[in-house]
Enzyme design. Structure first.
Site, PDB file in Angstrom:
ATOM      1  N   MET A   7       2.452   6.973 -10.106  1.00  0.00           N
ATOM      2  CA  MET A   7       3.235   7.740 -11.012  1.00  0.00           C
ATOM      3  C   MET A   7       4.503   7.185 -11.527  1.00  0.00           C
ATOM      4  O   MET A   7       5.106   6.167 -10.764  1.00  0.00           O
ATOM      5  CB  MET A   7       3.610   8.891 -10.380  1.00  0.00           C
ATOM      6  CG  MET A   7       2.549   9.974  -9.758  1.00  0.00           C
ATOM      7  SD  MET A   7       3.230  11.375  -9.017  1.00  0.00           S
ATOM      8  CE  MET A   7       1.404  11.893  -7.894  1.00  0.00           C
TER       9      MET A   7
ATOM     10  N   HIS B 218      -5.585   6.116 -10.016  1.00  0.00           N
ATOM     11  CA  HIS B 218      -5.297   7.136 -10.750  1.00  0.00           C
ATOM     12  C   HIS B 218      -4.036   7.089 -11.394  1.00  0.00           C
ATOM     13  O   HIS B 218      -2.970   7.309 -10.690  1.00  0.00           O
ATOM     14  CB  HIS B 218      -5.199   8.576  -9.746  1.00  0.00           C
ATOM     15  CG  HIS B 218      -4.960   9.724 -10.634  1.00  0.00           C
ATOM     16  ND1 HIS B 218      -4.698  11.008 -10.073  1.00  0.00           N
ATOM     17  CD2 HIS B 218      -4.779  10.136 -12.002  1.00  0.00           C
ATOM     18  CE1 HIS B 218      -4.528  11.921 -10.757  1.00  0.00           C
ATOM     19  NE2 HIS B 218      -4.520  11.312 -12.219  1.00  0.00           N
TER      20      HIS B 218
ATOM     21  N   ASP C 161      -2.400   7.392  -6.004  1.00  0.00           N
ATOM     22  CA  ASP C 161      -1.707   7.880  -7.085  1.00  0.00           C
ATOM     23  C   ASP C 161      -0.502   7.177  -7.564  1.00  0.00           C
ATOM     24  O   ASP C 161       0.784   7.057  -7.262  1.00  0.00           O
ATOM     25  CB  ASP C 161      -1.451   9.235  -6.710  1.00  0.00           C
ATOM     26  CG  ASP C 161      -2.293  10.302  -6.416  1.00  0.00           C
ATOM     27  OD1 ASP C 161      -3.165  10.439  -7.392  1.00  0.00           O
ATOM     28  OD2 ASP C 161      -2.622  10.714  -5.338  1.00  0.00           O
TER      29      ASP C 161
ATOM     30  N   HIS D 277      -7.845   6.798  -2.398  1.00  0.00           N
ATOM     31  CA  HIS D 277      -7.136   7.272  -3.802  1.00  0.00           C
ATOM     32  C   HIS D 277      -5.687   6.980  -3.882  1.00  0.00           C
ATOM     33  O   HIS D 277      -4.784   7.236  -2.822  1.00  0.00           O
ATOM     34  CB  HIS D 277      -7.504   8.753  -3.861  1.00  0.00           C
ATOM     35  CG  HIS D 277      -7.015   9.245  -4.944  1.00  0.00           C
ATOM     36  ND1 HIS D 277      -7.968   9.435  -6.238  1.00  0.00           N
ATOM     37  CD2 HIS D 277      -5.914   9.942  -5.570  1.00  0.00           C
ATOM     38  CE1 HIS D 277      -7.391  10.077  -7.160  1.00  0.00           C
ATOM     39  NE2 HIS D 277      -6.079  10.321  -6.671  1.00  0.00           N
TER      40      HIS D 277
ATOM     41  N   MET E   3      -8.510  17.274 -13.034  1.00  0.00           N
ATOM     42  CA  MET E   3      -7.276  17.826 -11.859  1.00  0.00           C
ATOM     43  C   MET E   3      -7.424  19.259 -11.589  1.00  0.00           C
ATOM     44  O   MET E   3      -7.732  20.163 -12.250  1.00  0.00           O
ATOM     45  CB  MET E   3      -6.139  17.625 -12.695  1.00  0.00           C
ATOM     46  CG  MET E   3      -5.544  16.082 -12.802  1.00  0.00           C
ATOM     47  SD  MET E   3      -5.665  15.151 -11.258  1.00  0.00           S
ATOM     48  CE  MET E   3      -4.451  15.686 -10.495  1.00  0.00           C
TER      49      MET E   3
ATOM     50  N   MET F 138      -1.190   7.928 -13.284  1.00  0.00           N
ATOM     51  CA  MET F 138      -0.354   9.051 -14.072  1.00  0.00           C
ATOM     52  C   MET F 138       0.868   8.137 -15.009  1.00  0.00           C
ATOM     53  O   MET F 138       1.979   8.354 -14.293  1.00  0.00           O
ATOM     54  CB  MET F 138       0.112  10.083 -13.091  1.00  0.00           C
ATOM     55  CG  MET F 138      -1.155  11.009 -12.805  1.00  0.00           C
ATOM     56  SD  MET F 138      -0.911  11.760 -11.168  1.00  0.00           S
ATOM     57  CE  MET F 138      -1.365  10.522  -9.870  1.00  0.00           C
TER      58      MET F 138
ATOM     59  N   SER G 152      -6.015  10.645  -0.521  1.00  0.00           N
ATOM     60  CA  SER G 152      -4.823  10.138  -1.301  1.00  0.00           C
ATOM     61  C   SER G 152      -3.667   9.719  -0.311  1.00  0.00           C
ATOM     62  O   SER G 152      -3.183  10.625   0.377  1.00  0.00           O
ATOM     63  CB  SER G 152      -4.416  11.201  -2.386  1.00  0.00           C
ATOM     64  OG  SER G 152      -3.029  10.844  -2.628  1.00  0.00           O
TER      65      SER G 152
ATOM     66  N   ASP H 156      -9.362  16.336  -7.743  1.00  0.00           N
ATOM     67  CA  ASP H 156      -8.154  16.043  -7.224  1.00  0.00           C
ATOM     68  C   ASP H 156      -7.289  17.273  -7.112  1.00  0.00           C
ATOM     69  O   ASP H 156      -6.811  17.581  -8.203  1.00  0.00           O
ATOM     70  CB  ASP H 156      -7.552  14.956  -8.189  1.00  0.00           C
ATOM     71  CG  ASP H 156      -6.391  14.254  -7.467  1.00  0.00           C
ATOM     72  OD1 ASP H 156      -6.088  14.675  -6.718  1.00  0.00           O
ATOM     73  OD2 ASP H 156      -6.126  13.202  -8.204  1.00  0.00           O
TER      74      ASP H 156
END
Ligand code: DX5
Ligand code: ZN
Length: 221
Positions: free
Chosen positions: A38, A67, A36, A34, A139, A69, A9, A178
């Site tokens: 957000m 991913h 992330d 990966h 998660m 979020m 990540s 994750d």
């Protein structure tokens, strides 16, 4: 046994040097990158959006595993497709009854589709997605920050999900985990039935990224 893939990540990386970082991760044996994403709403933290994906895209040929979020991920899918994302994961907590429909839209954009649940969401919430998903993500920490401790109750959820996938005729389903994965607990995660390992701090704190990524593929490889 399914081939184990390691997805470092970039949340744990230096945001001012992302191009070089993903290039190095590829050289060190990563299978996916990966990413992330957000938005400061679905989780309190803000990281980056599809523009970062577009900017790192030329630096690696590895699949970019995004991913999301974010609130209303369905409104963001086209942007990620255009930016060069390969796998898009959406939260069941946000998509609710529209999760399966969202997975189909992701696939219509030519990307792989994945659904994820938070630690407090029961694993059964993913069962409806098994037929349409290319990957399912569990998660093992509460989303929003790297560097947290792995929640051990995740192991049972992995076992249950793998058993359900086998029962549903999809034994090869990619199951990604994750959060909080280290050299010490990765074998238990793989043994429980996961085959895609996300790791942020473990990879970026390492003195020898190549060795660490190799170790995160599990000792039984
Ligand atoms: C948490 C993120 C994770 C995180 C993992 O919200 O989804 O991907 O970066 O980081 P570590 O491996 O440090 O727990
Ligand atoms: Zn993540």
């Amino acid at each position: 046994m399914l081939k184990v893939k390691v997805a470092p990540s970039i949340l744990a990386g230096d945001f001012a040097r992302m191009g070089e970082t993903v290039r190095k991760l590829e050289q060190c044996g990563a299978d996916y990158i990966h990413c992330d994403v957000m938005d400061g709403n679905f989780v309190p933290t803000i990281t980056f959006g599809n523009q970062m994906i577009e900017h790192i895209r030329p630096y690696t040929s590895l699949p970019l595993d995004c991913h999301l979020m974010v609130m209303r991920p369905d409104t963001r899918l086209e942007g990620f497709a255009r930016a060069g994302a390969n796998i898009v994961t959406v939260h069941v907590e946000e998509c609710r009854s529209l999760t399966v429909q969202t997975l189909r839209i992701i696939k219509n954009y030519g990307m792989k589709a994945s659904a994820v649940i938070n630690p407090n969401t029961p694993v059964e919430s993913l069962y409806d997605c098994v037929e349409d998903a290319d990957m399912l993500l569990l998660m093992s920490v509460h989303p929003g920050w790297g560097g947290q401790r792995f929640l051990p109750e995740t192991l049972q959820k992995i076992e249950k999900l793998r058993a359900f996938c086998i029962k549903s005729g999809k034994p090869d389903m990619d199951i990604e985990v994750d959060g909080g994965i280290t050299e010490e607990n990765v074998d238990a995660v793989i043994e429980a039935g996961a085959n895609v390992i996300v790791a942020g701090s473990t990879v970026f704190r390492s003195q020898d990224m190549k060795w660490t990524i190799s170790r995160l593929h599990g000792s039984a490889k």
